[in-house]
Design an enzyme around this catalytic site. Structure first.
Site, short mmCIF file in Angstrom:
data_model
loop_
_atom_site.label_atom_id
_atom_site.label_comp_id
_atom_site.label_asym_id
_atom_site.label_seq_id
_atom_site.Cartn_x
_atom_site.Cartn_y
_atom_site.Cartn_z
N GLN A 7 0.86 -1.23 0.05
CA GLN A 7 0.12 -0.10 0.01
C GLN A 7 0.73 1.37 -0.02
O GLN A 7 1.82 1.35 0.55
CB GLN A 7 -1.09 -0.05 1.19
CG GLN A 7 -1.88 0.90 1.21
CD GLN A 7 -2.93 1.01 2.38
OE1 GLN A 7 -2.96 -0.03 2.91
NE2 GLN A 7 -3.58 2.00 2.77
N CYS A 64 -6.66 0.81 1.85
CA CYS A 64 -6.78 -0.81 2.42
C CYS A 64 -8.14 -1.67 2.06
O CYS A 64 -7.93 -2.73 1.98
CB CYS A 64 -6.30 -0.53 3.71
SG CYS A 64 -7.45 0.17 4.99
N HIS A 107 -8.54 -0.15 9.91
CA HIS A 107 -7.86 -0.67 9.13
C HIS A 107 -8.57 -2.18 8.43
O HIS A 107 -9.04 -2.98 9.42
CB HIS A 107 -6.38 -1.01 9.56
CG HIS A 107 -5.32 -1.29 8.58
ND1 HIS A 107 -5.33 -0.38 7.31
CD2 HIS A 107 -4.36 -2.41 8.33
CE1 HIS A 107 -4.47 -0.98 6.38
NE2 HIS A 107 -3.97 -2.55 7.20
N ASN A 161 -1.83 -8.16 6.24
CA ASN A 161 -1.96 -6.62 6.23
C ASN A 161 -1.49 -6.06 4.94
O ASN A 161 -0.30 -6.32 4.62
CB ASN A 161 -1.05 -6.11 7.43
CG ASN A 161 -1.37 -4.69 7.54
OD1 ASN A 161 -1.93 -3.76 6.83
ND2 ASN A 161 -0.46 -3.90 8.76
N TRP A 221 -0.10 -3.23 4.10
CA TRP A 221 0.85 -2.33 4.48
C TRP A 221 2.06 -3.42 4.37
O TRP A 221 3.09 -2.60 3.76
CB TRP A 221 0.70 -1.83 6.07
CG TRP A 221 -0.16 -0.66 6.07
CD1 TRP A 221 -0.96 -0.50 5.41
CD2 TRP A 221 -0.20 0.10 7.36
NE1 TRP A 221 -1.78 0.60 5.97
CE2 TRP A 221 -1.35 1.32 7.20
CE3 TRP A 221 0.59 0.25 8.34
CZ2 TRP A 221 -1.55 1.96 8.00
CZ3 TRP A 221 0.16 1.29 9.30
CH2 TRP A 221 -0.77 2.05 9.25
#
Length: 622
Positions: A93, A99, A255, A279, A281
């Site tokens: 990301q 997200c 998130h 995740n 991220w």
């Protein structure tokens, strides 16, 4: 055993902004140019002011992957669209808070068949012209979005989704750009609803599970959903401050995460139920029990540890189901057919769909509910668990970011006598506040909303209303029905279209086709194979396609090579009449064979519930 969507064909895909990929690419190849998309220009307007605040715009550049790879003072690595296989670990990301979209995309990578429908076969080598295309499901229709491969950068960093370090795979970056174009800008991806992304990527229906009141056997529910190829995502609740913040336990507040697996693992003297998440991220992970490097992984003696556990900074981690339920608010499960956790689907059940496209609700400023729009359906059999699912998808243009209220409300009523005679619209007297037997249930609808019901057999109506402004939407009603030869033969699969009360004998597949109430020879062939022959005869006995000089049916009076709704209705009624007699004759044959078997005259082929072709054991004497 599940509703199968119609296959994606080129004719059923809408070209976004009327841009045709093949003509644009061929023109660029002939002129030896790289495509530049004027409808989504390489300018700050395509990004949006919200994401550019505090950025030095003088350093903003839009670069193609080939150009950027050559300009860096690093060993040259050519760009790839996909290297080996598409994976969630290809996604990292950027500065946009999307997200909610990337978590859904990460889950989609676990279903290669669905992912391929969106990505298609593309590359940076074969017929490369700087142009790529992607498909999204919008409002009941697949839409193809064309983009160029210029990506915004500042210095050496991509602003948004970037390729994983060292692999130079650009399918996630270009897919994100296409979705930003569809939505209007990258800023319009900054925060959103997970349900919208799941539906846009699959055309499926989303089941939302409240983890604080979820079924006790959450592990089996997740494993069942994974086995059906479902997409699964989840979300953490809001933190003490606005926006996404990393908490002490390693999770990020407000998130979205992807659910990638669930297992029961041996731990000490018992068993532990654990769930795996990813995740978007890419690095920030859970620091609690069963996280990477935790004591639990060191102490377990489970033989599957080698297959399940990898201590990497890739954003993926395990946690116990108990911690999962305590730290996450909702679990979202998306599939082409509804996933009901109360009962699921047995081998003798099937979901069937009634679809209403391009529906419009007029706004109401008087305060009194308007009930002109009504959708009827029938529950014919008493089934276990949830047997009806109502799903609304609101056209994005009908939504406003600043709106806190939902654009649609709807009610479900059971229609009793004497109102069952009304097939198109119930009279105002049905909704009298003095009547207590209408059993109305009111729900609010966001851009994508799904509600499951357990309804007893009867006649029902869905009544939506728009509290304020005009709203455009798609309505889908899923009905769970028995799936056996006996029910197929007597027409249980035929559903009634509310606006056409006289067409009860027309099958669902015809009424819900993308081409409308009009089919050609090829579509007739596919429909008859699906509705009439499935479960009755050998798969080899398929309906043969008519020759080009042969009319599709003798009932076609217009001689235009197509059947409209009225003509198809006549043909269908005659075919069903013949089918019923064929099945009755088939059952009669089984009855004669079984009677002779009981009398000891001859062995009998096994019937329902046994393997076909095996012989029953000889009857025991008393």
């Amino acid at each position: 055993m599940a509703y199968n969507p119609e296959p994606l064909s080129e004719t059923s895909v809408i070209k976004f902004n009327d841009q045709d990929f093949h003509s644009l690419r061929d023109r660029c190849l002939q002129k030896h140019l790289h495509f530049e998309d004027e409808t989504f220009p390489a300018e700050a307007s395509s990004i949006g002011g919200e994401l550019l605040q505090g950025k030095n715009l003088s350093n903003l550049e839009w670069k193609r992957p080939w150009v950027r790879a050559n300009s860096l003072s690093l060993p040259f690595v050519p760009p790839h669209f996909i290297l080996d296989d598409a994976s969630r670990f290809d996604i990292e990301q950027g500065i946009a808070g999307d997200c909610w979209f990337l978590a859904a995309l990460g889950s989609l990578t676990q279903n290669p068949q669905c992912l391929q429908k969106i990505l298609m076969d593309q590359s940076f080598s074969h017929q490369y012209a700087g142009i790529f295309r992607f498909r999204f499901w919008q409002y009941g229709q697949w839409v193809e979005v064309v983009v160029d491969d210029r990506l915004p950068t500042i210095g050496r960093d991509y602003l948004f989704v970037r390729p994983r370090k060292g692999n130079q795979e650009f399918w996630p970056c270009l897919l994100e750009k296409a979705y930003a174009k569809l939505r209007g800008s990258y800023s319009n991806l900054h925060y959103g609803y997970i349900e919208n992304a799941l539906v846009d990527l699959t055309g499926g229906v989303v089941t939302t599970v409240n983890l604080h009141s979820s079924p006790s056997d959450l592990l089996m529910a997740v494993k069942m959903a994974a086995e059906t190829g479902s997409l699964m995502t989840c979300a953490t609740p809001n933190g003490p401050t606005a926006g996404a913040q990393v908490m002490k336990n390693g999770l990020v507040s407000q998130h979205a995460y992807t659910v990638t697996g669930a297992e029961k693992i041996q731990y000490k003297r018992g068993w532990e139920e654990i769930i795996r998440l990813w995740n978007p991220w890419g690095k920030t992970e859970w620091r609690g029990r069963w996280g990477d490097g935790s004591r639990e992984w060191q102490e377990t003696r489970d033989r599957r540890k080698i297959q399940l556990y990898e201590n990497k900074e890739d954003g993926e981690f395990w946690m116990s189901c108990q911690d999962f339920q305590e730290n996450f608010s909702c679990l979202f499960i998306c599939n082409q057919f509804p996933i009901t956790l109360d009962h699921g689907i047995t081998p003798h059940e099937r979901w069937h769909l009634i679809m209403f496209k391009n529906q419009v609700l007029l706004g109401n400023t008087t305060g009194a509910p308007r009930r002109e729009t009504q959708y009827f359906f029938d529950v014919s059999e008493l089934m276990r668990g949830h047997n009806v699912v109502v799903s609304f998808t609101v056209r994005p243009q009908s939504l406003k970011a600043e709106d806190e209220n939902f654009p649609i409300r709807f009610q479900v009523f059971k229609v009793r006598q004497p109102f069952q005679q009304f097939q198109e619209r119930l009279p105002p007297t049905f909704f009298s506040p003095f009547r207590h037997d209408i059993q109305g249930i009111e729900y609010e609808v966001n851009s994508n909303f799904t509600k499951s019901f357990h309804l007893i057999p009867g006649h029902y109506v869905v009544v939506p209303s728009a509290p304020r402004e005009k709203t455009e939407y798609l309505l889908r009603i899923f009905l769970k029905m028995p799936d056996s030869d006996r029910y197929r033969a007597f027409g249980i699969l035929r559903l009634v279209l509310p606006s056409s009360p006289g067409n009860g004998l027309i099958p669902m597949s015809f009424l819900c086709s993308n081409q409308g109430l009009d089919i050609d020879a090829t579509q007739l062939q596919n429909l008859l194979n699906q509705e009439l022959l499935t479960g009755m005869v050998s798969p080899r006995a398929c309906w043969s396609q008519p020759q080009p000089d042969t009319p599709p049916a003798a009932t076609s009076l217009k001689v235009d090579g197509r059947l409209d709704q009225e003509e198809f209705g006549r043909l269908w009624r005659r075919l069903v009449h013949c089918q019923v007699w064929l099945v009755l004759c088939n059952y009669h044959s089984y009855f004669i064979k079984f009677s002779k078997y009981l009398l000891g005259a001859q062995p009998c082929t096994r019937v329902k519930g046994h393997e076909k072709g095996e012989e029953l054991p000889a009857p025991r004497s008393r």
